[in-house]
Design a protein around this motif. Structure first.
Motif, short mmCIF file in Angstrom:
data_model
loop_
_atom_site.label_atom_id
_atom_site.label_comp_id
_atom_site.label_asym_id
_atom_site.label_seq_id
_atom_site.Cartn_x
_atom_site.Cartn_y
_atom_site.Cartn_z
N LEU A 83 0.84 -1.19 0.00
CA LEU A 83 0.00 0.00 0.00
C LEU A 83 0.89 1.24 0.00
CD1 LEU A 83 -2.59 -1.24 2.61
CD2 LEU A 83 -3.06 -0.81 0.19
N ARG A 84 0.41 2.31 -0.63
CA ARG A 84 1.20 3.51 -0.75
C ARG A 84 0.38 4.73 -0.32
NH1 ARG A 84 2.51 0.44 -5.19
NH2 ARG A 84 0.92 1.50 -6.46
N GLU B 51 4.42 1.98 1.83
CA GLU B 51 5.34 2.99 1.31
C GLU B 51 4.72 4.35 1.56
OE1 GLU B 51 7.33 2.22 -2.52
OE2 GLU B 51 6.00 0.49 -2.66
N VAL B 52 5.48 5.23 2.17
CA VAL B 52 4.96 6.55 2.54
C VAL B 52 5.88 7.61 1.97
CG1 VAL B 52 4.31 8.08 4.42
CG2 VAL B 52 3.95 5.60 4.65
N LEU B 53 5.30 8.56 1.24
CA LEU B 53 6.05 9.66 0.67
C LEU B 53 5.44 10.98 1.11
CD1 LEU B 53 8.21 10.76 -1.36
CD2 LEU B 53 6.40 10.71 -3.10
N VAL B 54 6.28 11.86 1.68
CA VAL B 54 5.88 13.22 2.00
C VAL B 54 6.30 14.13 0.85
CG1 VAL B 54 6.32 15.19 3.52
CG2 VAL B 54 6.01 12.90 4.49
N VAL C 230 -3.64 6.29 -1.45
CA VAL C 230 -4.25 7.30 -0.58
C VAL C 230 -3.40 8.56 -0.62
CG1 VAL C 230 -4.81 7.90 1.81
CG2 VAL C 230 -5.34 5.61 0.94
N VAL C 231 -4.08 9.72 -0.65
CA VAL C 231 -3.41 11.02 -0.60
C VAL C 231 -4.02 11.81 0.55
CG1 VAL C 231 -2.94 13.18 -1.82
CG2 VAL C 231 -2.99 11.02 -3.09
N LEU D 13 -6.85 4.64 7.09
CA LEU D 13 -6.87 5.38 5.83
C LEU D 13 -6.99 4.46 4.62
CD1 LEU D 13 -4.08 8.06 6.49
CD2 LEU D 13 -6.54 8.24 6.90
N PHE D 14 -6.56 3.22 4.76
CA PHE D 14 -6.62 2.26 3.65
C PHE D 14 -7.87 1.40 3.68
CE2 PHE D 14 -1.95 2.96 4.05
CZ PHE D 14 -1.71 3.41 2.77
N ALA D 15 -8.82 1.71 4.53
CA ALA D 15 -10.05 0.93 4.61
C ALA D 15 -10.72 0.84 3.25
CB ALA D 15 -11.01 1.54 5.63
N GLY D 16 -11.09 -0.37 2.85
CA GLY D 16 -11.76 -0.58 1.58
C GLY D 16 -10.85 -0.79 0.40
#
Length: 302
Positions: free
Chosen positions: A4-5, A33-36, A125-126, A275-278
């Protein structure tokens, strides 16, 4: 299974450590994976920590804040990149903004820059600033507008050609660092312990309360959030109001970070705690635009 990103779009250095930082650390630790994306370099900011040495002008300020951001994201365990705009600075309402600042940038061009990053990173997700909130800085408002536009444009094959293959994120959230319900709960908790809360608004003061749809439990990452915030030494006073409420009290009284789900291209059952629900990933097969049968839920005005 594809990881997930999550992409978090912020206006200034230090925003990533003050808004949703514990959530970012949590998801990164769990394998996402998380990007700011930081829209500006914070060059026109001021030194807010009285114990920090003076910085001489925008160049020194920008360099210092870049170093601080590098340290902060390392603490959070996430990646970071710059959108490439200059800070609008702090001004009173009605004051003219610098000609070269982010808040006066061409919206289409700025949207294209962020759409290109979305197409490259391919987030599911954003998150970004809301459009009103407790801190309506011109750069925060611009980050909100650009992100809302890029959320749609990144998946549009006809928009911003030459900036990568289309990619449509599935959910857009607005993050809330604090809000009246949280402030009131912490105020009452400290008052019950014989202390007072140095925040505003106080419980009897009118203020904007956002429509919260999603509360992410992440109390165990509050200490990491605090360390990331302290990495922004030019901006954060370790003896200031942010740290006036002990972390243990925050963990007990309000153990979540809170969001508003603004758009969802997957079925959304509210309230949520993720935040990633669904979202289920079995590969990078998310369509560039919603399929005809997809559920498009607009929950807050972008």
């Amino acid at each position: 299974m594809t990881r997930l990103r999550l992409m978090a779009v912020h206006a200034h250095p230090s925003d990533e450590s003050g808004k949703g930082a514990a959530s970012l650390a949590k998801y990164a630790a769990e394998g996402a994976e998380v990007l700011v994306v930081t829209c500006t370099g914070g060059e026109r900011g001021t030194v807010l920590n009285p114990a920090h040495p003076r910085l001489d002008g925008p160049a020194d300020m920008g360099a210092a804040r870049a170093r601080e951001t590098e340290r902060a994201v390392r603490v959070l365990g996430v990646r970071q990149c710059w959108l490439g705009y200059r800070d609008s600075g702090s001004s009173e309402p009605g004051d003219p903004l610098p000609a070269d600042c982010f808040a006066r940038a061409d919206l289409t061009a700025a949207t294209g820059r962020l759409a290109r990053l979305i197409r490259h990173f391919r987030p599911h997700v954003v998150t970004t600033h809301d459009g009103e909130g407790a801190h309506p800085h011109p750069d925060h408002l611009m980050a909100h507008r650009v992100t809302a536009a890029a959320f749609t444009a990144a998946g549009d094959r006809t928009a911003h050609p030459g900036m990568g293959l289309p990619w449509q994120p599935l959910k857009l959230y607005y993050s809330h660092a604090s809000h009246p319900a949280r402030s009131t709960a912490l105020h009452l908790a400290l008052r019950g312990r014989g202390r007072t809360l140095p925040y505003t608004p106080l419980p009897d003061e009118p203020a904007h309360q956002p429509h919260l749809t999603t509360r992410v439990p992440c109390a165990e990452y509050f200490p990491r959030r605090d360390r990331a915030l302290l990495a922004h030494a030019s901006q954060v006073d370790p003896y200031g109001a942010w740290f006036a409420v002990p972390t243990t009290v925050q963990q007990e009284v309000w153990p979540t970070e809170d969001y508003t789900l603004a758009r969802s291209l997957v079925p959304a059952e509210l309230p949520e705690d993720d935040l990633f629900a669904g979202i289920t990933t079995t590969g990078d097969t998310t369509p560039a635009a919603p399929a005809p049968h997809a559920s498009t839920v607009a929950l807050a005005a972008p």
